[in-house]
Design a protein around this motif. Structure first.
Motif, PDB file in Angstrom:
ATOM      1  N   ASN A   1     -34.708-107.893 -12.152  1.00  0.00           N
ATOM      2  CA  ASN A   1     -36.051-107.352 -12.288  1.00  0.00           C
ATOM      3  C   ASN A   1     -36.584-107.569 -13.704  1.00  0.00           C
ATOM      4  O   ASN A   1     -35.861-107.374 -14.680  1.00  0.00           O
ATOM      5  N   GLN A   2     -37.851-107.961 -13.791  1.00  0.00           N
ATOM      6  CA  GLN A   2     -38.537-108.090 -15.081  1.00  0.00           C
ATOM      7  C   GLN A   2     -37.761-108.986 -16.056  1.00  0.00           C
ATOM      8  O   GLN A   2     -37.529-108.630 -17.208  1.00  0.00           O
ATOM      9  N   VAL A   3     -37.363-110.143 -15.562  1.00  0.00           N
ATOM     10  CA  VAL A   3     -36.634-111.108 -16.388  1.00  0.00           C
ATOM     11  C   VAL A   3     -37.613-111.887 -17.254  1.00  0.00           C
ATOM     12  O   VAL A   3     -38.608-112.425 -16.762  1.00  0.00           O
ATOM     13  N   ASN A   4     -37.334-111.943 -18.554  1.00  0.00           N
ATOM     14  CA  ASN A   4     -38.188-112.694 -19.478  1.00  0.00           C
ATOM     15  C   ASN A   4     -37.617-114.057 -19.839  1.00  0.00           C
ATOM     16  O   ASN A   4     -38.332-114.918 -20.357  1.00  0.00           O
ATOM     17  N   GLY A   5     -36.317-114.262 -19.591  1.00  0.00           N
ATOM     18  CA  GLY A   5     -35.674-115.537 -19.897  1.00  0.00           C
ATOM     19  C   GLY A   5     -34.359-115.653 -19.144  1.00  0.00           C
ATOM     20  O   GLY A   5     -33.788-114.647 -18.713  1.00  0.00           O
ATOM     21  N   ILE A   6     -33.888-116.890 -18.971  1.00  0.00           N
ATOM     22  CA  ILE A   6     -32.660-117.142 -18.215  1.00  0.00           C
ATOM     23  C   ILE A   6     -31.761-118.091 -19.004  1.00  0.00           C
ATOM     24  O   ILE A   6     -32.219-119.144 -19.469  1.00  0.00           O
ATOM     25  N   ILE A   7     -30.493-117.711 -19.182  1.00  0.00           N
ATOM     26  CA  ILE A   7     -29.490-118.613 -19.750  1.00  0.00           C
ATOM     27  C   ILE A   7     -28.526-118.998 -18.639  1.00  0.00           C
ATOM     28  O   ILE A   7     -27.883-118.132 -18.032  1.00  0.00           O
TER      29      ILE A   7
ATOM     30  N   ASP B   1     -37.721-117.404 -29.171  1.00  0.00           N
ATOM     31  CA  ASP B   1     -39.151-117.371 -29.501  1.00  0.00           C
ATOM     32  C   ASP B   1     -39.993-117.632 -28.252  1.00  0.00           C
ATOM     33  O   ASP B   1     -41.024-116.985 -28.029  1.00  0.00           O
ATOM     34  N   LYS B   2     -39.564-118.586 -27.420  1.00  0.00           N
ATOM     35  CA  LYS B   2     -40.290-118.883 -26.181  1.00  0.00           C
ATOM     36  C   LYS B   2     -40.271-117.686 -25.239  1.00  0.00           C
ATOM     37  O   LYS B   2     -41.274-117.383 -24.585  1.00  0.00           O
ATOM     38  N   VAL B   3     -39.134-117.004 -25.165  1.00  0.00           N
ATOM     39  CA  VAL B   3     -39.014-115.832 -24.298  1.00  0.00           C
ATOM     40  C   VAL B   3     -40.010-114.755 -24.730  1.00  0.00           C
ATOM     41  O   VAL B   3     -40.705-114.157 -23.896  1.00  0.00           O
ATOM     42  N   ILE B   4     -40.090-114.525 -26.033  1.00  0.00           N
ATOM     43  CA  ILE B   4     -41.002-113.506 -26.557  1.00  0.00           C
ATOM     44  C   ILE B   4     -42.454-113.909 -26.330  1.00  0.00           C
ATOM     45  O   ILE B   4     -43.294-113.092 -25.918  1.00  0.00           O
TER      46      ILE B   4
ATOM     47  N   ARG C   1     -43.409-113.386 -22.737  1.00  0.00           N
ATOM     48  CA  ARG C   1     -43.601-111.964 -22.449  1.00  0.00           C
ATOM     49  C   ARG C   1     -44.960-111.499 -22.941  1.00  0.00           C
ATOM     50  O   ARG C   1     -45.653-110.729 -22.268  1.00  0.00           O
ATOM     51  N   GLN C   2     -45.363-111.974 -24.113  1.00  0.00           N
ATOM     52  CA  GLN C   2     -46.664-111.595 -24.649  1.00  0.00           C
ATOM     53  C   GLN C   2     -47.791-112.094 -23.762  1.00  0.00           C
ATOM     54  O   GLN C   2     -48.765-111.376 -23.496  1.00  0.00           O
ATOM     55  N   VAL C   3     -47.665-113.330 -23.269  1.00  0.00           N
ATOM     56  CA  VAL C   3     -48.679-113.895 -22.384  1.00  0.00           C
ATOM     57  C   VAL C   3     -48.762-113.099 -21.091  1.00  0.00           C
ATOM     58  O   VAL C   3     -49.855-112.794 -20.601  1.00  0.00           O
ATOM     59  N   SER C   4     -47.602-112.734 -20.533  1.00  0.00           N
ATOM     60  CA  SER C   4     -47.575-111.964 -19.291  1.00  0.00           C
ATOM     61  C   SER C   4     -48.232-110.609 -19.483  1.00  0.00           C
ATOM     62  O   SER C   4     -48.976-110.130 -18.628  1.00  0.00           O
TER      63      SER C   4
END
Length: 230
Positions: free
Chosen positions: A82-88, A196-199, A202-205
């Motif tokens: 739930n509410q994933v901002n990035g995936i490794i 940085d991309k993850v953050i 999240r800001q865009v979302s």
């Protein structure tokens, strides 16, 4: 003390590929001396300086959710997506099947993100088109680089197919050596760029959600005005 904002990154891959060791090295810059198999999920935290060295620099908590890879828990893993901002995506460089299985893992996480309930899909069901329009930043991480000979290491330095399909950064890691993530190293730079991309995503979302809510408020207000005019 100012409360730091948080972003959530899930770390997935087959059981035994070294996810927990990788997470420990990323968060603490130390080798994990006594790794154990993860049941469910384990959460570790890293403080990341977003846009470090620029006027936009800001500290964030990066929550790394190390999700257990056992097939016995395949039907319950979706609760961690739930509410994933990035995936490794983590695979073992000495185990080619673990690399192929990353398609299954990515499909599992994205199906939850797209409202699919998070049920695991077999690799035969994988469709590269499901990544079209995917906005979640992805990082592909190969572990156990110390166990790969020099010839195979040169071959593995090429971008993997799944990384190409996802537009993801990728690097290989020896989790038994902290120097693999030393500040200023190529691996460290790629990891920083990923966070940085993850953050940013999240800001865009968040901004999109706020814009949507404001639009709804305006429509509601306009409808009320129309009602009163009638």
């Amino acid at each position: 003390m100012t409360t730091l904002e948080k972003v959530r990154v899930v770390v997935v891959g087959d059981s035994g590929v070294g996810k927990s060791c990788a997470v420990h090295l990323i968060c603490h810059n130390q080798v994990c001396s006594n790794p154990s198999y993860t049941i469910g999920a384990a959460v570790d935290v890293k403080i990341h300086e977003y846009k470090e060295g620029t006027p936009r620099q800001k500290s964030y908590f990066i929550e790394l959710w190390d999700v257990g890879g056992s097939v016995n828990h395949a039907n319950s893993r979706h609760v961690f997506y739930n509410q994933v901002n990035g995936i490794i995506l983590v695979h073992d460089l000495t185990n080619r099947k673990s690399l192929l299985n990353l398609r299954k893992w990515l499909g599992e996480v994205l199906s939850r993100e797209n409202g699919g309930g998070g049920r695991s899909k077999s690799s035969s069901e994988y469709d590269p088109e499901q990544f079209v329009g995917c906005q979640v930043p992805i990082l592909v991480l190969g572990t156990k680089a110390d166990q790969v000979d020099s010839k195979r290491q040169a071959f593995l330095s090429n971008t993997s197919l799944i990384a190409e399909e996802c537009g993801a950064d990728e690097f290989n890691l020896d989790c038994l050596s902290a120097k693999h993530l030393a500040p200023g190293s190529t691996n460290s730079v790629k990891l920083t760029r990923f966070f940085d991309k993850v953050i940013e995503r999240r800001q865009v979302s968040r901004e999109s959600s706020q814009f949507g809510a404001n639009s709804q408020d305006r429509r509601r207000l306009n409808s009320q005005k129309s009602f009163h005019m009638d």
